[in-house]
Enzyme design. Sequence first.
Site, PDB file in Angstrom:
ATOM      1  N   SER A  71       0.787  -1.237   0.000  1.00  0.00           N
ATOM      2  CA  SER A  71       0.000   0.000   0.000  1.00  0.00           C
ATOM      3  C   SER A  71       0.814   1.279   0.000  1.00  0.00           C
ATOM      4  CB  SER A  71      -0.963  -0.003   1.181  1.00  0.00           C
ATOM      5  OG  SER A  71      -2.047  -0.878   0.937  1.00  0.00           O
ATOM      6  N   LYS A  74       0.107   3.446  -2.945  1.00  0.00           N
ATOM      7  CA  LYS A  74      -1.080   4.296  -3.042  1.00  0.00           C
ATOM      8  C   LYS A  74      -0.731   5.761  -3.292  1.00  0.00           C
ATOM      9  CE  LYS A  74      -4.574   1.614  -0.527  1.00  0.00           C
ATOM     10  NZ  LYS A  74      -3.891   0.318  -0.436  1.00  0.00           N
ATOM     11  N   SER A 119      -6.124   2.913   3.990  1.00  0.00           N
ATOM     12  CA  SER A 119      -5.451   1.917   3.147  1.00  0.00           C
ATOM     13  C   SER A 119      -6.456   0.960   2.508  1.00  0.00           C
ATOM     14  CB  SER A 119      -4.413   1.134   3.960  1.00  0.00           C
ATOM     15  OG  SER A 119      -3.308   0.795   3.164  1.00  0.00           O
ATOM     16  N   TRP A 212       1.716  -3.282   3.807  1.00  0.00           N
ATOM     17  CA  TRP A 212       1.944  -4.641   4.315  1.00  0.00           C
ATOM     18  C   TRP A 212       1.846  -5.605   3.137  1.00  0.00           C
ATOM     19  CZ3 TRP A 212      -1.997  -7.812   7.706  1.00  0.00           C
ATOM     20  CH2 TRP A 212      -1.408  -9.022   8.083  1.00  0.00           C
ATOM     21  N   ARG A 251       5.399  -0.715  12.853  1.00  0.00           N
ATOM     22  CA  ARG A 251       6.033  -0.011  11.733  1.00  0.00           C
ATOM     23  C   ARG A 251       6.202   1.479  12.042  1.00  0.00           C
ATOM     24  NH1 ARG A 251       1.538  -1.679   7.482  1.00  0.00           N
ATOM     25  NH2 ARG A 251       0.357  -1.057   9.332  1.00  0.00           N
TER      26      ARG A 251
END
Length: 265
Positions: A71, A74, A119, A212, A251
């Site tokens: 993602s 994006k 997301s 992810w 993360r």
Amino acid sequence: MKNPISKWILGGLLLLFVGQALALEWRDSPALTQVFAQAGVPGTFVLYDVERDLLLGHDRTRAQTRYVPASTFKIAHSLIGLATGAVSSVDEVFAYDGKPRFLKSWERDMGLREAIKLSNVPVYQELARRIGLARMREQLAPLGFGNGQVGEVVDQFWLRGPLVISAVEQTQFLARLAQGRLPLSSAIQAQVRQISQLEQGDGWTLYGKTGWATSVKPGIGWWVGWLERDGRLYSFALNMPMEDLADANKRVELGKASLHALGLL
């Protein structure tokens, strides 16, 4: 048939971006190594100091290794959607089709402004189908996003490959976006910068996107973005093994700890 001259030009652009990334000065950061050691997490964090044209990082080998972007794509995907007219603005609504989703928060109508924050994979898959393979290939290569490969399945290539990108390459792409130096209109770049903003404080603004990749083993967790602080620009990228949604917060936590260790946040 694809124009062989165009194919040669696009291939040359990709090689140019790769060469520029590899030519940058790299310095290992003991502070970052300590952050990862204390967390007990393997992975990499790389910071690009734009003013000094310098990379500071932990685990250079991993930082230069390409992985599926998931993602994090994006950001580039939004740029391409706007540039092709596949979406009229970041607020154009994509209708929810009523089907069960991986996350309940995806089960409603929304535009890219909200979809990038949540997301929302199905929204961006619909956007990819609107763009189509030909326009996706044409628009992606000049952005210098990893290997620029789209493959033959337009709504899967950033989730399963063949598109791959390294942490170092992420920092270069994001630095160009932050400075408005991508080969797209300034208005389009400004819209995507706006929807990528995460936080703001006294003298600083933080932008970013998580990702992810579950199609590879071990899975790859990403957090990439940039920080504008006191008139200076720093782009960054983190990736780490990630096997479970329960590890999702690690993360950003590890990324912010890395920025803090460098005295930037």
